[in-house]
Enzyme design. Structure first.
Site, short mmCIF file in Angstrom:
data_model
loop_
_atom_site.label_atom_id
_atom_site.label_comp_id
_atom_site.label_asym_id
_atom_site.label_seq_id
_atom_site.Cartn_x
_atom_site.Cartn_y
_atom_site.Cartn_z
N ARG A 197 -9.97 3.86 6.47
CA ARG A 197 -8.62 4.22 5.73
C ARG A 197 -9.01 4.69 4.27
O ARG A 197 -10.03 4.30 3.56
CB ARG A 197 -7.73 2.97 5.74
CG ARG A 197 -7.04 2.74 7.27
CD ARG A 197 -6.41 1.43 7.00
NE ARG A 197 -5.16 1.99 6.50
CZ ARG A 197 -4.73 1.34 5.12
NH1 ARG A 197 -5.33 0.11 4.68
NH2 ARG A 197 -3.69 1.71 4.43
N LYS A 235 -13.80 -9.09 5.70
CA LYS A 235 -13.63 -8.11 6.56
C LYS A 235 -14.55 -8.02 7.89
O LYS A 235 -15.71 -7.79 7.78
CB LYS A 235 -13.33 -6.56 5.88
CG LYS A 235 -12.81 -5.36 6.61
CD LYS A 235 -12.31 -4.55 5.85
CE LYS A 235 -11.73 -3.22 7.01
NZ LYS A 235 -10.89 -2.46 6.28
N ARG A 277 -3.81 -7.62 -2.13
CA ARG A 277 -4.92 -8.58 -2.78
C ARG A 277 -4.20 -9.69 -3.13
O ARG A 277 -3.16 -9.80 -3.73
CB ARG A 277 -5.54 -7.81 -4.06
CG ARG A 277 -6.09 -6.47 -3.65
CD ARG A 277 -7.67 -6.58 -4.07
NE ARG A 277 -8.10 -5.27 -3.77
CZ ARG A 277 -8.93 -4.73 -2.64
NH1 ARG A 277 -8.90 -5.69 -1.76
NH2 ARG A 277 -9.17 -3.70 -2.67
C1 BTN Z 1 -10.45 0.82 7.84
O1 BTN Z 1 -10.79 1.23 7.01
O2 BTN Z 1 -10.48 -0.60 7.91
C2 BTN Z 1 -10.38 1.44 9.06
C3 BTN Z 1 -11.69 1.55 9.79
C4 BTN Z 1 -11.68 2.11 11.29
C5 BTN Z 1 -13.14 2.56 11.70
C6 BTN Z 1 -13.18 3.00 13.05
S1 BTN Z 1 -14.93 2.86 13.94
C7 BTN Z 1 -14.19 3.83 15.25
C8 BTN Z 1 -13.14 4.92 14.58
N1 BTN Z 1 -13.94 6.25 14.41
C9 BTN Z 1 -13.90 6.22 12.89
O3 BTN Z 1 -14.46 7.31 12.65
N2 BTN Z 1 -13.20 5.16 12.47
C10 BTN Z 1 -12.56 4.32 13.37
#
Ligand code: BTN
Length: 326
Positions: free
Chosen positions: A122, A187, A323
């Protein structure tokens, strides 16, 4: 010879001689040696080469296999799955599934990959995605009633992930609004939902989920926040990624099939049970503005209920982070 032909022969963790590998693959020993070197370079997997014994990956490697995933799924979710594809290396499973959607691929497609070279998180962050360590999956779904009917979808997906992990008797995780998966405040995973189509009509949604399963220390140096993985949080044996994926799909597919009928309200109580910041003092950051208050859960639309000095404010998704106040 591709990585996917050599790697399964080394996956058990036992030594395999160069001669044995060469015979099985129908190539010369020199070709095996070259391929091993390329594999180490591209995947970062720790392949040992010992004179007189051959090659091995100490501890073995848990590879993704579509038939093992589908065999572990419930008949109900297997029925909702159109196709499961296990990719070796891809830029991002979300990007790949979006490309497939644009090319007219049917909903119910799930792509997972051993490695992402440009995993997306994100807010433009990268998602650290080393080879064969974690779970990266993206699922294509179609909704008919426009984007408004999808409010709270990413929160509901978080509930499905938390339930999937519980199904495997893993320690209970918490959800951090809007869609982080935490274990003891660190996380463990994240959700990235991307859309394409008509905001008022049929739209195709890519639901991307990343779960840290066994994050190699070398890859972890690139993570810019407190993180954990299933290997360090699990009490007993770490489930294989195939079983983990099956458990997640068992929760996710039925949720997606019913989401438009009920909306997030059906999932709200479940989400609150996993809420990492229930009644905690928090500071919301949105662009250049910050807002302090007490997190009072979420409403039926998935909006965070922030109790401020002027009353309860509903905060919707977007570029907001949460946070714990110091
Ligand atoms: C975040 O930032 O918390 C979201 C992360 C999401 C990662 C997943 S891995 C599978 C899918 N492909 C990506 O490029 N991103 C999501």
């Amino acid at each position: 010879m591709s990585r996917s032909t050599l790697l399964p022969l080394l996956a058990s963790g036992d030594f395999r001689s160069g001669q044995e590998l060469a015979e099985q693959l129908g190539v010369s020993r020199t070709a095996v040696w070259k391929q091993v070197n390329r594999l180490v370079e591209e995947s970062g997997l720790p392949i040992e080469s010992v004179k007189g014994k051959g090659y091995r990956i100490a501890g073995g490697v848990d590879l993704l296999e579509a038939p093992l995933v589908t065999a572990a799924m419930s008949p109900q979710s297997r029925h909702l799955l159109d196709r499961l594809e296990v990719l070796d290396t891809i830029d991002s499973t979300n990007a790949e599934v979006m490309r497939r959607a644009e090319a007219g691929c049917a909903p119910g497609l799930v792509c997972t990959a051993e490695q992402q070279t440009a995993g997306r998180g994100r807010r433009g962050r990268q998602w650290v995605s080393p080879y064969a360590g974690n779970l990266y999956l993206s699922l294509l779904w179609e909704f008919g009633q426009g984007a408004a009917a999808l409010e709270g979808l990413s929160l509901a997906v978080g509930v499905a992930v938390a339930r999937g992990l519980e199904q495997l008797a893993l320690p209970t995780v918490q959800l951090k609004w809007p869609n982080d998966i935490l274990y003891r405040g660190e996380k463990l995973g994240g959700i990235l939902i991307e859309m394409n189509g008509d905001v008022d009509g049929a739209c195709r949604v890519v639901i991307g989920i990343g779960i840290n399963v066994s994050m190699p220390a070398a890859a972890a140096v690139a993570i810019d926040q407190a993180w954990t993985d299933i290997r360090s949080s699990a009490v007993g044996q770490v489930p294989t990624r195939n079983r983990l994926l099956a458990a997640l799909l068992d929760q996710l597919l039925p949720l997606l099939a019913g989401f438009e009928d009920t909306g997030f309200s059906r999932w709200r109580e479940d989400w609150l049970a996993f809420d990492a910041f229930a009644d905690a003092e928090v500071v919301l950051h949105s662009g250049t503005t910050t807002l302090a208050g007490i997190a009072r859960g979420v409403d039926d639309r998935g909006a965070l209920q922030l109790q401020t000095t002027t009353g309860i404010q509903s905060v919707y998704g977007g570029e907001i982070s949460l946070r714990a106040a110091s």
